[in-house]
Design a protein around this motif. Structure first.
Motif, PDB file in Angstrom:
ATOM      1  N   ASP A  33       0.878  -1.186   0.000  1.00  0.00           N
ATOM      2  CA  ASP A  33       0.000   0.000   0.000  1.00  0.00           C
ATOM      3  C   ASP A  33       0.904   1.222   0.000  1.00  0.00           C
ATOM      4  O   ASP A  33       1.877   1.264   0.774  1.00  0.00           O
ATOM      5  CB  ASP A  33      -0.888  -0.027   1.263  1.00  0.00           C
ATOM      6  N   GLY A  68      -7.956  -5.032  -1.764  1.00  0.00           N
ATOM      7  CA  GLY A  68      -8.954  -4.097  -1.234  1.00  0.00           C
ATOM      8  C   GLY A  68      -8.712  -2.659  -1.653  1.00  0.00           C
ATOM      9  O   GLY A  68      -9.117  -1.732  -0.957  1.00  0.00           O
ATOM     10  N   THR A  69      -8.063  -2.476  -2.790  1.00  0.00           N
ATOM     11  CA  THR A  69      -7.835  -1.102  -3.283  1.00  0.00           C
ATOM     12  C   THR A  69      -9.149  -0.509  -3.770  1.00  0.00           C
ATOM     13  O   THR A  69     -10.182  -1.183  -3.800  1.00  0.00           O
ATOM     14  CB  THR A  69      -6.873  -1.109  -4.486  1.00  0.00           C
ATOM     15  N   ARG A  70      -9.080   0.738  -4.234  1.00  0.00           N
ATOM     16  CA  ARG A  70     -10.255   1.332  -4.871  1.00  0.00           C
ATOM     17  C   ARG A  70     -10.548   0.588  -6.168  1.00  0.00           C
ATOM     18  O   ARG A  70      -9.677  -0.092  -6.719  1.00  0.00           O
ATOM     19  CB  ARG A  70     -10.029   2.825  -5.089  1.00  0.00           C
ATOM     20  N   LEU A  73      -8.514  -0.328  -9.647  1.00  0.00           N
ATOM     21  CA  LEU A  73      -7.271  -1.107  -9.604  1.00  0.00           C
ATOM     22  C   LEU A  73      -7.502  -2.607  -9.410  1.00  0.00           C
ATOM     23  O   LEU A  73      -6.558  -3.395  -9.506  1.00  0.00           O
ATOM     24  CB  LEU A  73      -6.355  -0.586  -8.480  1.00  0.00           C
ATOM     25  N   GLN A 174     -21.305   0.068  -8.299  1.00  0.00           N
ATOM     26  CA  GLN A 174     -21.135   0.168  -6.850  1.00  0.00           C
ATOM     27  C   GLN A 174     -22.178  -0.618  -6.096  1.00  0.00           C
ATOM     28  O   GLN A 174     -21.864  -1.358  -5.177  1.00  0.00           O
ATOM     29  CB  GLN A 174     -21.188   1.637  -6.409  1.00  0.00           C
TER      30      GLN A 174
HETATM   31  N1  LIG Z   1     -18.049  -5.705  -0.677  1.00  0.00           N
HETATM   32  C1  LIG Z   1     -18.542  -4.698  -0.009  1.00  0.00           C
HETATM   33  O1  LIG Z   1     -19.613  -4.792   0.532  1.00  0.00           O
HETATM   34  C2  LIG Z   1     -17.764  -3.409   0.070  1.00  0.00           C
HETATM   35  C3  LIG Z   1     -18.028  -2.471   1.072  1.00  0.00           C
HETATM   36  C4  LIG Z   1     -17.260  -1.304   1.100  1.00  0.00           C
HETATM   37  C5  LIG Z   1     -16.292  -1.086   0.131  1.00  0.00           C
HETATM   38  N2  LIG Z   1     -16.079  -2.013  -0.848  1.00  0.00           N
HETATM   39  C6  LIG Z   1     -15.054  -1.816  -1.892  1.00  0.00           C
HETATM   40  O2  LIG Z   1     -13.805  -1.791  -1.265  1.00  0.00           O
HETATM   41  C7  LIG Z   1     -12.897  -1.026  -2.049  1.00  0.00           C
HETATM   42  C8  LIG Z   1     -12.052  -0.142  -1.154  1.00  0.00           C
HETATM   43  O3  LIG Z   1     -12.863   0.801  -0.501  1.00  0.00           O
HETATM   44  P1  LIG Z   1     -12.301   1.565   0.790  1.00  0.00           P
HETATM   45  O4  LIG Z   1     -13.417   2.390   1.292  1.00  0.00           O
HETATM   46  O5  LIG Z   1     -11.627   0.607   1.696  1.00  0.00           O
HETATM   47  O6  LIG Z   1     -11.192   2.528   0.126  1.00  0.00           O
HETATM   48  P2  LIG Z   1      -9.916   3.162   0.849  1.00  0.00           P
HETATM   49  O7  LIG Z   1      -9.547   4.356   0.074  1.00  0.00           O
HETATM   50  O8  LIG Z   1     -10.161   3.288   2.316  1.00  0.00           O
HETATM   51  O9  LIG Z   1      -8.785   2.034   0.670  1.00  0.00           O
HETATM   52  C9  LIG Z   1      -8.030   1.854  -0.491  1.00  0.00           C
HETATM   53  C10 LIG Z   1      -6.587   1.539  -0.090  1.00  0.00           C
HETATM   54  O10 LIG Z   1      -5.842   1.221  -1.279  1.00  0.00           O
HETATM   55  C11 LIG Z   1      -4.567   1.841  -1.173  1.00  0.00           C
HETATM   56  N3  LIG Z   1      -3.961   1.948  -2.506  1.00  0.00           N
HETATM   57  C12 LIG Z   1      -4.061   2.947  -3.420  1.00  0.00           C
HETATM   58  N4  LIG Z   1      -3.323   2.666  -4.521  1.00  0.00           N
HETATM   59  C13 LIG Z   1      -2.779   1.440  -4.317  1.00  0.00           C
HETATM   60  C14 LIG Z   1      -1.940   0.602  -5.089  1.00  0.00           C
HETATM   61  N5  LIG Z   1      -1.529   0.940  -6.320  1.00  0.00           N
HETATM   62  N6  LIG Z   1      -1.557  -0.588  -4.557  1.00  0.00           N
HETATM   63  C15 LIG Z   1      -1.956  -0.970  -3.314  1.00  0.00           C
HETATM   64  N7  LIG Z   1      -2.762  -0.202  -2.542  1.00  0.00           N
HETATM   65  C16 LIG Z   1      -3.185   0.973  -3.040  1.00  0.00           C
HETATM   66  C17 LIG Z   1      -4.864   3.159  -0.490  1.00  0.00           C
HETATM   67  O11 LIG Z   1      -3.706   3.750   0.055  1.00  0.00           O
HETATM   68  C18 LIG Z   1      -5.878   2.725   0.565  1.00  0.00           C
HETATM   69  O12 LIG Z   1      -5.222   2.296   1.746  1.00  0.00           O
HETATM   70  C19 LIG Z   1     -13.732  -0.285  -3.074  1.00  0.00           C
HETATM   71  O13 LIG Z   1     -13.533  -0.861  -4.347  1.00  0.00           O
HETATM   72  C20 LIG Z   1     -15.163  -0.494  -2.631  1.00  0.00           C
HETATM   73  O14 LIG Z   1     -16.075  -0.579  -3.707  1.00  0.00           O
HETATM   74  C21 LIG Z   1     -16.802  -3.166  -0.879  1.00  0.00           C
END
Ligand SMILES: NC(=O)c1ccc[n+]([C@@H]2O[C@H](COP(=O)([O-])OP(=O)(O)OC[C@H]3O[C@@H](n4cnc5c(N)ncnc54)[C@H](O)[C@@H]3O)[C@@H](O)[C@H]2O)c1
Length: 371
Positions: A33, A68-70, A73, A174
Motif C-alpha cells: 500500500d 482491497g484497493t479502490r 485497480l 457500486q
Molecule cells: N463488498 C462490499 O460490501 C464493500 C463495502 C465497502 C467497500 N467495498 C469496496 O472496497 C474497495 C475499497 O474501498 P475503501 O473504502 O476501503 O477505500 P480506501 O480508500 O479506504 O482504501 C483503499 C486503499 O488502497 C490503497 N492503494 C491505493 N493505490 C494502491 C496501489 N496501487 N496498490 C496498493 N494499494 C493501493 C490506499 O492507500 C488505501 O489504503 C472499493 O472498491 C469499494 O467498492 C466493498
C-alpha cells in the motif's frame, strides 16, 4: 494463516479485523500500500511492507491475498496475482470497464486460482432463508422480480472519493453489482438482456469545484453538509460532483422472466430500503435487509401472510454476509471448500452493470454477453 493485503484501506482493514476475530490464528504477514508510513503506526511490528505486490509474493509465503484497493485497480492487481495460485479475496466490482472485464476473464480462465468475490448479500442468512422458502414451493417458480435499493447513506457517493466515476465506473457497479448477484443467485437463471436509465436530479449544482463543506457559507444549514452526513467533506452540490443519484434497470432472463431493479441515493433515514418482491403463480415473497423480515403471501389460499423474522449473530456485519464470506475464504485457503462467490459470478454481475450503464448512456437494449 499468513495473509497479504494489497490496499489496506477501510474495507480491507474491516475484513481482516473480522477474519482475525473469527480465526485468531490469522496473521497479517504483509501489506502492499502506498500509505506505508501511515499504516505502520496502526498495525503490529510483525507486518512487513512492500512497494509492489510482486515483491510481496517473492519474499513471503502467503496462504491468502486480499485485494482491497479502490475499484479501478482491482482488475490489474487480480491479473498480476492470479498466476501465483494463492486464494484471493477480491473486492467488488471486479472490473470497471468492459476492456478490464475481458482481460480479467481471460487471465482467470488461464489460471486455477480460487477467487472469493466480496459479495456479502447472497451470503446473508436472510437470502439463504429466502432461497429455502422458495425451494419449498411456497410461491412456485419465480416469474417476476421487483427489487429496490434506497441507499439512506447515499452521501458516501457524493462526498468522498466515490464521487469520481473514473475510479468507480458509476453507481450500477457500486450497488447493483450486489443486487444483480443476489437476484441471479435466488432465481438460478441467466440474465440475457438489459435496459437501464439513470438520472442526476439532486446532487448537482453550481457550487465551485473542489469546495469543502467546512469552507461553505451553508455549512451549518445544509441538510447534506458533512456536519450531518458523516461521509466526507466534498460538496455534493458542486460543479464537479460526479455520479447519477438514481438509476433503474429492466433485465430479461433466459426463461423469459424479467426483473425490475431500482436504486436511489437521496432517500434518507427510515426511507432506506433494500430488498425485493418475488412473484410466482402460487404466491409472493418479500424481504428487506433493514427489517430482516420475510413475508410470504399466498395467492389462492385464504390464510394470513406468513411472517418470518431472521435473526443475526452479534458478530455479523453486512447483515451476516461478511462473516459467511470470510469463513468461506478461510475454508478455501484450507482446501476444505470451493469459493461460494467465484469470479465467474463476479464477472457476470459486473458485465450486467457495465451493460446497464451502456444502455443508459446510449438509450438502447443491451445483450448480456461477453461477445
Ligand atoms: N463488498 C462490499 O460490501 C464493500 C463495502 C465497502 C467497500 N467495498 C469496496 O472496497 C474497495 C475499497 O474501498 P475503501 O473504502 O476501503 O477505500 P480506501 O480508500 O479506504 O482504501 C483503499 C486503499 O488502497 C490503497 N492503494 C491505493 N493505490 C494502491 C496501489 N496501487 N496498490 C496498493 N494499494 C493501493 C490506499 O492507500 C488505501 O489504503 C472499493 O472498491 C469499494 O467498492 C466493498
Amino acid at each position: 494463516m499468513k495473509i497479504g493485503i494489497i490496499g489496506y484501506g477501510l474495507r480491507a482493514g474491516y475484513v481482516f479485523a473480522q477474519m482475525k476475530e473469527l480465526f485468531p490464528e490469522t496473521e497479517l504477514a504483509a501489506i502492499t500500500d502506498p500509505r506505508q508510513q501511515e499504516l505502520a503506526q496502526t498495525v503490529g511490528e510483525e507486518t512487513r511492507f512492500y512497494d509492489t505486490p510482486e515483491q510481496m509474493l517473492n519474499r513471503e509465503k502467503l496462504d491468502g491475498i486480499i485485494i482491497g484497493t479502490r475499484c479501478n485497480l482491482h482488475t490489474d492487481l487480480a491479473i498480476r496475482m492470479l498466476p501465483a495460485g494463492i486464494p484471493i479475496f477480491l473486492e467488488k466490482p471486479v472490473a470497471t470497464t468492459i476492456e478490464d472485464l475481458m482481460r480479467l476473464k481471460h487471465a482467470y480462465e488461464n489460471s486455477r486460482t480460487e477467487v472469493v468475490v466480496s459479495f456479502p448479500l447472497r451470503n446473508t442468512p436472510l437470502i439463504k432463508r429466502v432461497k429455502e422458502e422458495i425451494s419449498l414451493g411456497k410461491i412456485g417458480k419465480v416469474e417476476h422480480v421487483q427489487a429496490i435499493n434506497n441507499v439512506y447513506y447515499g452521501g458516501v457517493y457524493f462526498h468522498n472519493w466515490y464521487r469520481d466515476e473514473a475510479l468507480t465506473g458509476g453507481l450500477f457497479l457500486q450497488k447493483a453489482t450486489h443486487d444483480f448477484d443476489y437476484i441471479n443467485y435466488i432465481t438460478g437463471e441467466k440474465a440475457r438482456w438489459i435496459t437501464a436509465m439513470k438520472s442526476k436530479q439532486v446532487f448537482k449544482g453550481t457550487k465551485e469545484a473542489g469546495l469543502e463543506c467546512p469552507d461553505c457559507n451553508e455549512y451549518n444549514t445544509c441538510p447534506e453538509s458533512s456536519l450531518i452526513q458523516p461521509y466526507g467533506t466534498k460538496c455534493c452540490f458542486a460543479e464537479d460532483t460526479g455520479n447519477e443519484d438514481s438509476g433503474s434497470a429492466l433485465i430479461e432472463y433466459e426463461s423469459g422472466m424479467h426483473a425490475v431493479y431500482t436504486q436511489n441515493f437521496f432517500a434518507r433515514k427510515a426511507a432506506g430500503r433494500r430488498g425485493a418482491r418475488l412473484l410466482g403463480f402460487k404466491g409472493t415473497l418479500e424481504f428487506d435487509w433493514y427489517t430482516s423480515e420475510i413475508v410470504i403471501y399466498p395467492h389462492h389460499e385464504d390464510k394470513e401472510p406468513e411472517r418470518i423474522a431472521v435473526t443475526l449473530a452479534a458478530e455479523d456485519g453486512h447483515s451476516g454476509g461478511d462473516s459467511a464470506l470470510i469463513r468461506n475464504f478461510v475454508d478455501v485457503i484450507r482446501g476444505e471448500d470451493k469459493s461460494r462467490t467465484p469470479l465467474e459470478e463476479g464477472l457476470f454481475s459486473a458485465l450486467m452493470c457495465l451493460k446497464a450503464t451502456a444502455s443508459a448512456n446510449t438509450r438502447t437494449f443491451q445483450p448480456i454477453s461477453y461477445e
